[in-house]
Design an enzyme around this catalytic site. Sequence first.
Site: not given
Length: 240
Positions: A101-103, A105
């Site tokens: 998961l993105d930073y 997200t």
Amino acid sequence: MRLDRLLANSGIGTRSSVRQIIASGGVTVNGVTAKDPGMQVRETDTVALNGSEIGRKDNLYFLLDKPDGVLTAMEDPRLPCVGDYIPDELRGKKLAPVGRLDYHTTGLLIITNDGELSHRLQSPKYHVAKRYLVNFSGQCWSEKEISSVASGVTLTDMDTPVKTAPAELSPVDDSTAEITLYEGKTHEVRRIFAHFGKEVIALRRVSLAGLEIADSAQNTGTIRELTDEEIKLLKEAVSL
């Protein structure tokens, strides 16, 4: 680890059945009869069933409600990472996040040392559904745009154009939508929204392979073991 979880992981039975075994006095920890299925058992403890020491299975499964501003990595010298949420006694168990998961997200992230399950959940071959709740700015989604997402979008924002797999997009209101992906291209949700002139303000994964968490971010930062039923759900989704 909880005693009932350890016994269930070791193949003794389901969580409910091992609780009955514990209640009947059939389980000892370090030679002392155990009565509390929720007691915490350390790796150095000796657990026996009817006098016979049990073997322990090594696979562990956790669900982290990932907060904003946390790297999907087990270690980082500079920034907070998901490894910071793993109890100290489980370090060295080769736990790793399933996918990324993105930073910025938030939401559902599985952490496990079951390599085969992790591989399959990430493999495009199994078409694992990943549903996201998206807050965005920009024009409302039109039926034409929704249809385009359902057919697959050709993204041209990087060096090489790439077409996304068909996805399902459902507007919730003028600034919120849900999107379900079946692949995992880099920053895919944000890139799809940007393709149609919309900016993602907040992004939260709320479902993976049928396993769901609440839309609300009030529980971010919490981690728990998966239940037997949840593990079974994930494995069935990838034919394990």
